[in-house]
Design a protein around this motif. Structure first.
Motif, PDB file in Angstrom:
ATOM      1  N   LYS A   1      -3.371  -1.214   6.528  1.00  0.00           N
ATOM      2  CA  LYS A   1      -3.908  -0.148   5.672  1.00  0.00           C
ATOM      3  C   LYS A   1      -3.982   1.177   6.432  1.00  0.00           C
ATOM      4  O   LYS A   1      -3.708   2.237   5.866  1.00  0.00           O
ATOM      5  CB  LYS A   1      -5.274  -0.576   5.148  1.00  0.00           C
TER       6      LYS A   1
ATOM      7  N   TYR B   1       0.825  -1.217   0.000  1.00  0.00           N
ATOM      8  CA  TYR B   1       0.000   0.000   0.000  1.00  0.00           C
ATOM      9  C   TYR B   1       0.857   1.263   0.000  1.00  0.00           C
ATOM     10  O   TYR B   1       0.532   2.245  -0.673  1.00  0.00           O
ATOM     11  CB  TYR B   1      -0.999  -0.003   1.172  1.00  0.00           C
TER      12      TYR B   1
ATOM     13  N   ALA C   1      -9.964   0.298   0.627  1.00  0.00           N
ATOM     14  CA  ALA C   1      -8.983  -0.693   1.088  1.00  0.00           C
ATOM     15  C   ALA C   1      -9.670  -1.740   1.966  1.00  0.00           C
ATOM     16  O   ALA C   1      -9.260  -2.890   2.007  1.00  0.00           O
ATOM     17  CB  ALA C   1      -7.858   0.000   1.856  1.00  0.00           C
TER      18      ALA C   1
END
Lengths: 419, 110, 129
Positions: A335, A46, C63
């Motif tokens: 995340k 990410y 996400a």
């Protein structure tokens, strides 16, 4: 007061009030990630993906192939091949320019901000993210240590240990005994030991129906207990004997040479002994000095260590509050962490943290169950907000759908980690 | 006949005379409530442990009537005063007529 | 009145399909959701149109979706994200949120999305190929 190097350097840095140190050469901020599992793989991907090359990301992981702990019970049950739970790191390098180094991180200098690898390389960082998973606590099961893991496997780090355990189960004598020593809380994957029991029972029922399964458990109850007990009674009546804390399940020792297991003073001969010891954060967290007791406490807002704002700890190794130690949790934490790290290094927008988890477990072929929850960051910890759990007595179609859903989830989360 | 039934009992092996001990018992049993339907939508017949009894040297310690709402693998924990050495007997009564028994001797420190 | 009538008809369909025992307040909530996607009512002071959504917020929120939903791969039980119609997506989220549509995980995940976040997700998803 004595002045060691660390304190001295800490003071000197403060006096100079140096700006954030940029990596040599590239001039870009550097992130080093230790551990390439659900936390580390996701956070590296990410940060690299979303920063579009503005951040140098290095991922340190000793293994060339990552075997996921999640779904490794299905491999033991013969429902997945070892290749189906194995993943490589090539796409992370090719698609996002992540520098993947297959080596062990052996030291962290939080003053000079660098990580030393077993091969001798020293990597400077601006932000360090540790996602090392678990290590076992020596002596937690008397008679067991890592040197006997080839005789009494834990199979709680997937790969060769899973293969060994599966082979041992397949080679059990007719009417033999498979024993599990279950771990005390908190540990990786709360329903994991019991899904494993289900999968072992699935194999034995078909290949060795007079065999027995014994579980010595130091806990009075366990995750999804009602669902597992109901499922075991339905699919594997009489096969599984769970001995919980109330009946001495926590008073256990093993003798690997004689293949003997003692529960509450009673000795028994066993053919397979699957010892899952008590757990703690992977060793590098301790070496980095960010642990307090067994785990590494983190701030709920961004997963940063309570000891050092430039070090973050994800997944099983961290102590965050209410989230279970699971691959899904680690992926969720990664995340939030990626967003915060990127924001602090490049000025990108930082959004409020939000966490979630779902754990699927398979009781028998096409009999899947799940438990899940959402979480929020409070001052004190990551706190549970809302949740659900499968119910006893659900119809077979729903259970089958739940299992198929877990297979789809597996494809998605591994893509989210590695592709 | 219910399959896979196993009983388990835990209590101290030795006590002082007149001491109160904690006794834990468990029986692995499906405890089919009779309220569920099978895959063909037919009711699954009730099959539960409907009574549990504990005696000490012939004297009643506890006698329980158990209903279909009790979950799989019934666990009971209770306390008993032990006047002297003797044997605890535990009896579980199954709907299907089966009777499961277990016993534990307890000695008294001099 | 016409769009409202359509919405009522759709609602009847939904009630029938999910065999709801108690429709009272749930119907009102779902009505709002469905009216919203017909563009009749403002939702939380902002018109619920994907083009107005905060794409960057949507990207962050997404996400959470991709742990289970792949962007470009349809699996048996879990639909892919790319190609979702923004209005259908927003209506589905509102229906899960109102517990009009069954699925424990989706009810939980949608349950904590506010209207701005749902629009942001729709905005982000509409940028995907």
């Amino acid at each position: 007061m004595t002045w060691n190097r660390r304190k001295f350097l800490g003071a000197a840095t403060g006096a100079l009030s140096a700006p954030a140190v940029l990596a040599e050469g590239s001039g870009k901020p550097r992130v080093v990630v230790v551990g390439g599992g659900a936390g580390g793989g996701t956070v590296a991907r990410y940060i690299a993906k979303d920063s579009d090359g503005a951040i140098d990301v290095t991922l340190i992981e000793p293994s060339q192939v990552y075997f996921s702990c999640f779904f490794s019970n299905l491999y033991i049950g013969g429902l997945k091949s070892i290749d189906e739970i194995g993943h490589t790191y090539g796409a992370l390098a090719a698609n996002y320019g992540i520098n993947v180094i297959h080596d062990w991180a052996v030291a962290v200098d939080r003053v000079d901000k660098n990580v030393t690898l077993a091969g001798g390389q020293v990597l400077p960082y601006d932000k360090l993210i540790l996602s090392p998973g678990i290590d076992f606590i020596e002596g937690s099961v008397p008679g067991w240590d890592l040197s006997v893991q080839t005789k009494m496997p834990h199979a709680y780090e997937a790969g060769s240990q899973s293969q060994l355990l599966r082979a041992q189960i397949e080679n059990m004598p007719e009417g033999g005994v498979y024993a599990m020593v279950a771990p005390p809380n908190p540990y990786r994957c709360p329903p994991g030991p019991y899904e494993r029991i289900s999968m072992v029972a699935h194999v034995l029922k078909a290949t060795n129906p007079t065999a027995k399964i014994v579980i010595a458990d130091p806990k009075p109850k366990f995750s999804k207990m009602a669902l597992f007990e109901d499922g075991w009674a339905t699919h594997y009546p009489g096969l599984i004997d769970w001995i919980g804390e109330d009946f001495g399940g926590g008073d256990v020792s093993v003798d690997p040479d004689q293949m003997m297991l003692t529960i509450d003073g009673e000795e028994m001969a066993v053919d397979v002994c699957n010892v899952i010891p008590a757990m703690k954060a992977g060793r590098i967290a301790e070496l980095a000095g960010v642990t307090d007791g067994r785990w590494a406490p983190v701030n709920s807002a961004d997963m940063s260590s309570k000891t050092d704002p430039d070090v973050y700890v994800l997944g099983d190794a961290c102590q965050q509050g209410d989230m279970p130690k699971s691959g899904f949790s680690a992926n969720s934490q990664a995340k939030v962490c990626a967003n915060a790290v990127r924001g602090s290094l490049t000025g990108s927008r930082i959004f409020p943290p939000r966490y979630a988890n779902t754990c699927w477990s398979l009781i028998a072929v096409n009999d899947g169950v799940k438990v899940g929850a959402t979480y929020e960051a409070t001052e004190e910890k990551i706190a549970r907000v809302d949740g659900f759990v499968s119910q006893v007595g659900e119809d077979a179609n729903l259970r089958k759908t739940t299992y198929e859903e877990s297979e789809n989830w597996y494809a998605a989360i591994t893509a989210d980690m590695f592709h | 006949m219910a399959t896979g039934v196993k009983t388990r009992v835990k209590l101290p092996k030795q006590v002082r005379a007149g001491e109160v001990v904690t006794i834990k018992t468990l029986i692995t049993h499906r405890m089919e409530s009779g309220h569920r339907l099978d895959s063909d939508n037919q009711p699954i017949p009730r099959s539960i442990i409907h009574r549990f009894l504990c005696e000490f040297e012939g004297e009643l310690v506890i006698d329980l009537d158990i209903g279909p709402g009790i979950s799989t693998n019934p666990f009971f924990e209770f306390q008993a005063l032990v006047p002297g050495p003797g044997v605890f007997t535990f009896i579980w009564f199954d709907d299907d007529g089966a009777i499961y028994t277990d016993s534990r001797a307890i000695s008294v420190m001099s | 009145m016409m769009p409202t009538k359509v919405a009522v008809l759709i609602m009847r369909g939904i009630c029938k399909r999910w065999a709801l025992k108690d429709c009272g307040s749930k119907v009102r909530k779902a009505m709002l959701a469905i009216c919203a996607c017909f563009g009749i009512l403002p939702v939380a002071g902002a018109r619920a149109e994907a083009k107005d959504g905060d794409v960057e917020l949507g990207a962050y929120l997404s996400a959470e979706c991709v742990t289970c939903h792949q962007v470009n791969a349809q699996t048996e039980e879990i639909p892919q994200i790319a190609g979702l119609d923004p209005n259908a997506f927003m209506a589905a989220m509102q229906a899960y949120k109102a517990k009009q549509r069954e699925h424990p995980i989706m009810q939980m995940m949608a349950g904590r999305l506010n209207d701005e976040e749902i629009v942001a997700l729709a905005a982000y998803f509409s940028t995907l190929e």
